[in-house]
Design a protein around this motif. Structure first.
Motif, PDB file in Angstrom:
ATOM      1  N   GLY A   1     -46.518 -16.839  -4.651  1.00 31.60           N
ATOM      2  CA  GLY A   1     -45.226 -17.520  -4.590  1.00 31.60           C
ATOM      3  C   GLY A   1     -44.881 -17.975  -3.190  1.00 31.60           C
ATOM      4  O   GLY A   1     -44.470 -19.119  -2.970  1.00 31.60           O
ATOM      5  N   ALA A   2     -45.061 -17.087  -2.223  1.00 31.25           N
ATOM      6  CA  ALA A   2     -44.766 -17.445  -0.824  1.00 31.25           C
ATOM      7  C   ALA A   2     -45.684 -18.565  -0.348  1.00 31.25           C
ATOM      8  O   ALA A   2     -45.245 -19.486   0.358  1.00 31.25           O
ATOM      9  N   GLY A   3     -46.949 -18.506  -0.751  1.00 29.40           N
ATOM     10  CA  GLY A   3     -47.900 -19.548  -0.354  1.00 29.40           C
ATOM     11  C   GLY A   3     -47.553 -20.910  -0.921  1.00 29.40           C
ATOM     12  O   GLY A   3     -47.617 -21.930  -0.217  1.00 29.40           O
ATOM     13  N   ILE A   4     -47.163 -20.943  -2.177  1.00 26.59           N
ATOM     14  CA  ILE A   4     -46.816 -22.221  -2.811  1.00 26.59           C
ATOM     15  C   ILE A   4     -45.546 -22.797  -2.190  1.00 26.59           C
ATOM     16  O   ILE A   4     -45.474 -23.992  -1.902  1.00 26.59           O
ATOM     17  N   VAL A   5     -44.541 -21.956  -1.966  1.00 36.29           N
ATOM     18  CA  VAL A   5     -43.296 -22.436  -1.340  1.00 36.29           C
ATOM     19  C   VAL A   5     -43.579 -22.957   0.062  1.00 36.29           C
ATOM     20  O   VAL A   5     -43.086 -24.025   0.462  1.00 36.29           O
ATOM     21  N   ALA A   6     -44.406 -22.227   0.826  1.00 34.15           N
ATOM     22  CA  ALA A   6     -44.754 -22.679   2.178  1.00 34.15           C
ATOM     23  C   ALA A   6     -45.500 -24.007   2.145  1.00 34.15           C
ATOM     24  O   ALA A   6     -45.254 -24.895   2.971  1.00 34.15           O
ATOM     25  N   ALA A   7     -46.397 -24.167   1.173  1.00 34.74           N
ATOM     26  CA  ALA A   7     -47.143 -25.424   1.051  1.00 34.74           C
ATOM     27  C   ALA A   7     -46.214 -26.582   0.707  1.00 34.74           C
ATOM     28  O   ALA A   7     -46.391 -27.700   1.211  1.00 34.74           O
ATOM     29  N   ILE A   8     -45.230 -26.340  -0.134  1.00 29.86           N
ATOM     30  CA  ILE A   8     -44.268 -27.390  -0.483  1.00 29.86           C
ATOM     31  C   ILE A   8     -43.468 -27.802   0.742  1.00 29.86           C
ATOM     32  O   ILE A   8     -43.282 -28.989   1.018  1.00 29.86           O
ATOM     33  N   LEU A   9     -43.004 -26.810   1.489  1.00 23.85           N
ATOM     34  CA  LEU A   9     -42.183 -27.109   2.667  1.00 23.85           C
ATOM     35  C   LEU A   9     -42.993 -27.776   3.783  1.00 23.85           C
ATOM     36  O   LEU A   9     -42.474 -28.624   4.509  1.00 23.85           O
ATOM     37  N   ALA A  10     -44.269 -27.415   3.898  1.00 26.06           N
ATOM     38  CA  ALA A  10     -45.104 -27.991   4.961  1.00 26.06           C
ATOM     39  C   ALA A  10     -45.710 -29.335   4.556  1.00 26.06           C
ATOM     40  O   ALA A  10     -46.068 -30.132   5.423  1.00 26.06           O
ATOM     41  N   GLY A  11     -45.800 -29.583   3.267  1.00 21.71           N
ATOM     42  CA  GLY A  11     -46.467 -30.799   2.790  1.00 21.71           C
ATOM     43  C   GLY A  11     -45.501 -31.935   2.533  1.00 21.71           C
ATOM     44  O   GLY A  11     -44.360 -31.949   3.004  1.00 21.71           O
ATOM     45  N   ASP A  12     -45.999 -32.892   1.754  1.00 24.61           N
ATOM     46  CA  ASP A  12     -45.232 -34.099   1.451  1.00 24.61           C
ATOM     47  C   ASP A  12     -44.406 -33.990   0.166  1.00 24.61           C
ATOM     48  O   ASP A  12     -43.712 -34.941  -0.194  1.00 24.61           O
ATOM     49  N   ALA A  13     -44.501 -32.871  -0.525  1.00 26.01           N
ATOM     50  CA  ALA A  13     -43.753 -32.725  -1.779  1.00 26.01           C
ATOM     51  C   ALA A  13     -42.256 -32.674  -1.492  1.00 26.01           C
ATOM     52  O   ALA A  13     -41.834 -32.204  -0.425  1.00 26.01           O
ATOM     53  N   PRO A  14     -41.446 -33.161  -2.419  1.00 27.76           N
ATOM     54  CA  PRO A  14     -39.990 -33.074  -2.224  1.00 27.76           C
ATOM     55  C   PRO A  14     -39.559 -31.618  -2.049  1.00 27.76           C
ATOM     56  O   PRO A  14     -39.977 -30.744  -2.805  1.00 27.76           O
ATOM     57  N   THR A  15     -38.736 -31.374  -1.057  1.00 29.83           N
ATOM     58  CA  THR A  15     -38.329 -29.995  -0.762  1.00 29.83           C
ATOM     59  C   THR A  15     -37.482 -29.375  -1.875  1.00 29.83           C
ATOM     60  O   THR A  15     -37.316 -28.161  -1.910  1.00 29.83           O
ATOM     61  N   VAL A  16     -36.976 -30.205  -2.791  1.00 36.98           N
ATOM     62  CA  VAL A  16     -36.198 -29.673  -3.902  1.00 36.98           C
ATOM     63  C   VAL A  16     -37.046 -28.747  -4.775  1.00 36.98           C
ATOM     64  O   VAL A  16     -36.524 -27.864  -5.451  1.00 36.98           O
ATOM     65  N   PHE A  17     -38.380 -28.911  -4.728  1.00 36.25           N
ATOM     66  CA  PHE A  17     -39.250 -28.057  -5.534  1.00 36.25           C
ATOM     67  C   PHE A  17     -39.378 -26.647  -4.961  1.00 36.25           C
ATOM     68  O   PHE A  17     -39.674 -25.713  -5.694  1.00 36.25           O
ATOM     69  N   ALA A  18     -39.183 -26.482  -3.655  1.00 34.21           N
ATOM     70  CA  ALA A  18     -39.342 -25.168  -3.020  1.00 34.21           C
ATOM     71  C   ALA A  18     -38.409 -24.116  -3.622  1.00 34.21           C
ATOM     72  O   ALA A  18     -38.871 -23.035  -4.022  1.00 34.21           O
ATOM     73  N   PRO A  19     -37.089 -24.383  -3.711  1.00 36.96           N
ATOM     74  CA  PRO A  19     -36.234 -23.343  -4.311  1.00 36.96           C
ATOM     75  C   PRO A  19     -36.508 -23.129  -5.801  1.00 36.96           C
ATOM     76  O   PRO A  19     -36.339 -22.014  -6.305  1.00 36.96           O
ATOM     77  N   ILE A  20     -36.951 -24.184  -6.488  1.00 37.92           N
ATOM     78  CA  ILE A  20     -37.263 -24.029  -7.920  1.00 37.92           C
ATOM     79  C   ILE A  20     -38.455 -23.096  -8.087  1.00 37.92           C
ATOM     80  O   ILE A  20     -38.416 -22.140  -8.867  1.00 37.92           O
ATOM     81  N   VAL A  21     -39.529 -23.375  -7.322  1.00 38.44           N
ATOM     82  CA  VAL A  21     -40.719 -22.523  -7.394  1.00 38.44           C
ATOM     83  C   VAL A  21     -40.378 -21.108  -6.923  1.00 38.44           C
ATOM     84  O   VAL A  21     -40.796 -20.116  -7.527  1.00 38.44           O
ATOM     85  N   GLY A  22     -39.589 -21.017  -5.842  1.00 35.49           N
ATOM     86  CA  GLY A  22     -39.182 -19.703  -5.349  1.00 35.49           C
ATOM     87  C   GLY A  22     -38.404 -18.919  -6.390  1.00 35.49           C
ATOM     88  O   GLY A  22     -38.625 -17.717  -6.565  1.00 35.49           O
ATOM     89  N   ALA A  23     -37.517 -19.600  -7.099  1.00 34.80           N
ATOM     90  CA  ALA A  23     -36.718 -18.930  -8.136  1.00 34.80           C
ATOM     91  C   ALA A  23     -37.596 -18.460  -9.289  1.00 34.80           C
ATOM     92  O   ALA A  23     -37.406 -17.354  -9.822  1.00 34.80           O
ATOM     93  N   VAL A  24     -38.571 -19.289  -9.676  1.00 30.33           N
ATOM     94  CA  VAL A  24     -39.467 -18.910 -10.779  1.00 30.33           C
ATOM     95  C   VAL A  24     -40.273 -17.671 -10.392  1.00 30.33           C
ATOM     96  O   VAL A  24     -40.360 -16.704 -11.169  1.00 30.33           O
TER      97      VAL A  24
END
Length: 196
Positions: free
Chosen positions: A26-49
């Motif tokens: 979970g931490a790795g995926i959230v970090a990848a979202i925040l560091a990459g080009d993906a919309p940051t709106v996905f970070a809290p969604i993935v974190g919540a899941v």
């Protein structure tokens, strides 16, 4: 275990290993979202899941248990409790059902004298020797395939014991994926509309 009750708890060591893997993933995926080009709106969604999955696993490790008393069998999950009279258990079908992508889980199907399902006990979180002990103390005749078996083949041999989602995993997965994708698309559209 008391003189009259057999109490089984989930395998803590295996549970903690899964918990650690979930936290790291979970931490790795959230970090990848925040560091990459993906919309940051996905970070809290993935974190919540992932947070919800971690909380569910912790609740399972702390609260889940199987209790066999002289009068009943009780299966307690993190948020549920099912119990059936022990005297109604006439037969047990023990099977390891193969799910898509090779995942599998052992289940005990407790049947009454008419071979109707009384209770399904998931043995996946418990040590195999604990499940063996439960069956030994329960004393009901036990049958089932000697090898892991696909859901379709098991359902043909034992109709009515598996849920529709298990009998049709790809349909269920497609419907679930479509619903999640639609919800995520709606969230993205809403966030885009708000930022304009």
């Amino acid at each position: 275990m008391s003189d009259s009750n057999l109490v089984l708890r989930p395998d803590l060591r295996a549970g903690l290993a899964v918990l650690a893997a979930m936290v790291v993933a979970g931490a790795g995926i959230v970090a990848a979202i925040l560091a990459g080009d993906a919309p940051t709106v996905f970070a809290p969604i993935v974190g919540a899941v992932f947070t919800a999955m971690v909380v569910l696993l912790i609740a399972t490790l702390l609260r889940a248990r199987i209790v066999l008393t002289p009068h009943e069998i009780v299966v307690r999950g993190p948020f549920s409790r099912q119990h059936r009279p022990r005297s109604h258990v006439a037969e047990v079908v023990r099977a390891t059902i193969i799910a898509p992508r090779g995942a599998s889980g052992e289940s005990l199907f407790l049947l009454d004298a008419r071979r109707d399902l009384l209770l399904r006990v998931s043995g996946g979180g418990y040590k195999r020797e604990d499940i063996d002990r439960l069956l030994d103390v329960l004393g009901a005749p036990c049958s089932g395939p000697a090898r892991p078996i696909g859901a379709k083949e098991f359902a043909e041999a034992h109709p009515g014991l598996l849920s529709a989602a298990e009998r049709h995993p790809y349909r269920f997965a497609f419907t679930f994926t479509f619903a999640v994708a639609a919800a995520l698309a709606a969230l993205v559209l809403i966030s885009l509309a708000i930022t304009r």
